[in-house]
Design an enzyme around this catalytic site. Structure first.
Site, PDB file in Angstrom:
ATOM      1  N   ASN A 183       0.615  -1.257   0.147  1.00 47.51           N
ATOM      2  CA  ASN A 183       0.100  -0.081   0.489  1.00 47.51           C
ATOM      3  C   ASN A 183       1.156   1.157  -0.044  1.00 47.51           C
ATOM      4  O   ASN A 183       0.695   2.495  -0.500  1.00 47.51           O
ATOM      5  CB  ASN A 183      -0.937   0.227   0.698  1.00 47.51           C
ATOM      6  N   GLY A 262       3.258  -5.017   7.761  1.00 49.43           N
ATOM      7  CA  GLY A 262       1.906  -6.406   7.291  1.00 49.43           C
ATOM      8  C   GLY A 262       0.754  -6.319   7.663  1.00 49.43           C
ATOM      9  O   GLY A 262       0.517  -5.902   9.037  1.00 49.43           O
ATOM     10  N   SER A 263       0.221  -7.492   7.841  1.00 48.43           N
ATOM     11  CA  SER A 263      -0.943  -7.822   8.599  1.00 48.43           C
ATOM     12  C   SER A 263      -0.324  -8.773   9.909  1.00 48.43           C
ATOM     13  O   SER A 263       0.921  -9.135  10.083  1.00 48.43           O
ATOM     14  CB  SER A 263      -1.736  -9.718   8.287  1.00 48.43           C
ATOM     15  N   CYS A 318      -2.538   1.330   7.051  1.00 44.68           N
ATOM     16  CA  CYS A 318      -3.617   0.703   8.177  1.00 44.68           C
ATOM     17  C   CYS A 318      -3.472   1.472   8.862  1.00 44.68           C
ATOM     18  O   CYS A 318      -4.126   1.262  10.131  1.00 44.68           O
ATOM     19  CB  CYS A 318      -1.617   0.010   8.627  1.00 44.68           C
ATOM     20  N   SER A 474       1.145  10.910  10.073  1.00 42.95           N
ATOM     21  CA  SER A 474       2.257  10.203   9.757  1.00 42.95           C
ATOM     22  C   SER A 474       2.786  11.554   9.239  1.00 42.95           C
ATOM     23  O   SER A 474       3.412  12.442   8.453  1.00 42.95           O
ATOM     24  CB  SER A 474       1.799   9.894   8.310  1.00 42.95           C
TER      25      SER A 474
END
Length: 513
Positions: A183, A262-263, A318, A474
């Site tokens: 992403n 990641g996840s 995220c 961010s």
């Protein structure tokens, strides 16, 4: 078999997407410097082929963009060996020398920002405006850590004994495996690699199988910047080979550090792999961010924040807000203004089309997940106020749901798509209970003009990052990371480089008082 590039410097293709604006029904072209369109792995300063290749697709059209070297365990091991060999010379570079090379890399990213952004748009689906923003964000980490390289200070600690001096030195940990998501295919690499290289570590990057082209372009620019062979390596691979390559990068004895974004599910697997050799790890895992609007909020400001937080990259970040909680006294006004903002500001289309704000989701599986969450919510009593439909391929209408309850899938699992579910609440205590009822805690947002409430809620939210009257948080200067099962460690900021350093205690004895 050598990797084959299907686009070279230009490719034209046509698509037809029912339900999308007429302006989208046209040809799109990826027109970039051939130097930056790399399709081989990058190991020890050389472009290397693999026994097979895998396709990289434009998620907006399904069109094949390129065929990339499908590296396996053998290539991953070669990259680790090269990084290990290079580490012993790279760590001897002075901090100023490493800083200089990183700064040259930053300058090249800035120089080639248009081409790098086009790569992101075509392999990730992100609108060009957002892709350009990502390249600026990506470059900011290289710039930041170029400066932080010269600030990895140790300590001299007052000793209890007169004949001793106590010194604490900071030294690079060694080879770091960098495993990144699709992403943010550029920024998630530079946020990790900038810190690692600044600290004196060498790296092996395994980019996501959907978006390897951005990683390989970064390797080309690192080479042009003069970063020595073996310091920065990239091993792209297909979904099928990812488990094998990931295992090598997490278990090889020569690897000292694993950094993964990641996840949560995948992060747990990698943690288990890394445990056998007790590697240092950083894990930036899943989120399920609450977005709370209190009665005291500035409604217009809250709506603007919701739009920015939810619909950036079509909801595929995220730190995207996932659960929207709106207090009863302001609920109806917020919903009305939010609906109007969605109608006025959101435009589906190919990312290269001027004016596009919402591209496709990364693949059909991502769209299927959003559809299933919408269907589940409607079956449990939620009402679709905007959108709700899946269009051609992986395009999904931005969707607004009202009447959402905490037993629905969209409030219990991360969406990663343009779905905005709203839960009505009555009290601050109720909102905090709902917001904190999650096994993850990456980011959280809330809107309030009550200063006492701001401090109470900011401290009470069980997350690693809080946006107060702000939907975008961010930045390279601030620490990025979560609590609970959202991960371990921090990236960016002055703390990011610490993840790639060990502290060595040196007791200097035998001194005459």
């Amino acid at each position: 078999m050598a990797a084959v590039c299907l686009l070279r410097t230009r490719s034209l293709f046509r698509q037809f997407v029912p339900g999308l604006p007429a302006a989208m029904q046209r040809q799109y072209s990826l027109d970039i410097s051939s130097q930056l369109l790399r399709t081989q792995g990058y190991v020890d300063g050389r472009w290397v082929s693999a026994a097979s290749v895998f396709p990289v697709l434009d998620p907006a059209t399904g069109q094949e963009l390129a065929r990339v070297a499908d590296c396996g365990p053998a290539e991953a091991k070669q990259a680790v060996d090269a990084a290990y060999k290079a580490f012993y010379s790279w760590k001897q570079f002075t901090a100023k020398e490493r800083s200089y090379l990183l700064r040259k890399w930053f300058d090249l990213l800035t120089l080639h920002k248009e081409d790098l952004a086009k790569l992101i748009t075509f392999e990730c689906g992100k609108p060009m405006k957002e892709s350009l923003g990502e390249i600026a964000y990506s470059a900011s980490f290289i710039e930041w850590f170029a400066e932080e390289a010269r600030r990895t200070y140790g300590d001299i600690v007052p000793s209890a004994a007169k004949d001793r001096k106590v010194l604490l030195l900071k030294q690079p940990v060694g080879v770091a495996s960098i495993i990144t998501p699709w992403n943010f295919p550029s920024a998630m690499i530079t946020r990790k690699v900038g810190a690692a290289l600044a600290a004196g570590c060498t790296v092996v990057v395994k980019p996501a199988e959907d978006t390897p082209l951005s990683a390989l372009a970064l390797a080309e620019l690192a080479s042009q910047a003069g970063i020595p062979p073996g310091v920065f390596n990239v091993v792209p691979c297909s979904r099928e080979k990812t488990p094998e390559v990931g295992k090598v990068l997490c278990t090889d004895d020569l690897v000292a550090k694993v950094s993964f974004t990641g996840s949560t599910a995948t992060g747990k697997i990698l943690l288990k792999h890394a445990a056998d050799t007790v590697k240092k790890v950083s894990m930036e895992l899943g989120g399920h961010a609450p977005f709370i609007v209190f009665d005291s909020a500035d409604v217009d400001m809250a709506v603007a924040g919701a739009m920015a937080s939810k619909f950036r990259n079509s909801g595929q970040t995220c730190v995207c807000s996932n659960r929207f909680l709106v207090q009863s006294g302001i609920h109806d006004r917020f919903m009305e203004k939010l609906g109007r903002a969605m109608d006025a500001e959101l435009r589906l289309g190919h990312g290269s089309e001027p004016g596009t704000t919402q591209g496709p989701l990364i693949n059909s599986r991502a769209a299927d997940k959003v559809v299933s969450q919408v269907s589940d919510a409607v079956s449990r009593g939620a009402k679709v106020l905007r959108g709700g439909k899946r269009l051609h391929g992986s395009f999904m209408e931005p969707t607004l749901l009202a009447g959402v309850t905490t037993d629905m899938l969209c409030t219990r699992e991360e969406t990663f798509g343009p779905l905005l579910p709203v839960i009505r609440f009555d009290s601050e205590a109720e909102a905090l209970a709902i917001a904190n009822a999650s096994h993850v805690g990456l980011a959280g947002y809330f809107y309030s003009q009550d200063i006492s409430q701001i401090w109470r809620v900011a401290e009470a939210l069980e997350v690693g990052m809080v946006g107060v009257n702000e939907g975008l948080l961010s930045t390279c200067e601030a620490s990025f990371g979560g609590v609970k099962q959202s991960g371990l460690g921090r990236e960016g900021s002055k703390y990011g480089i610490e993840e790639y350093l060990d502290v060595k205690y040196m007791c200097f004895g035998g001194l005459k008082p």
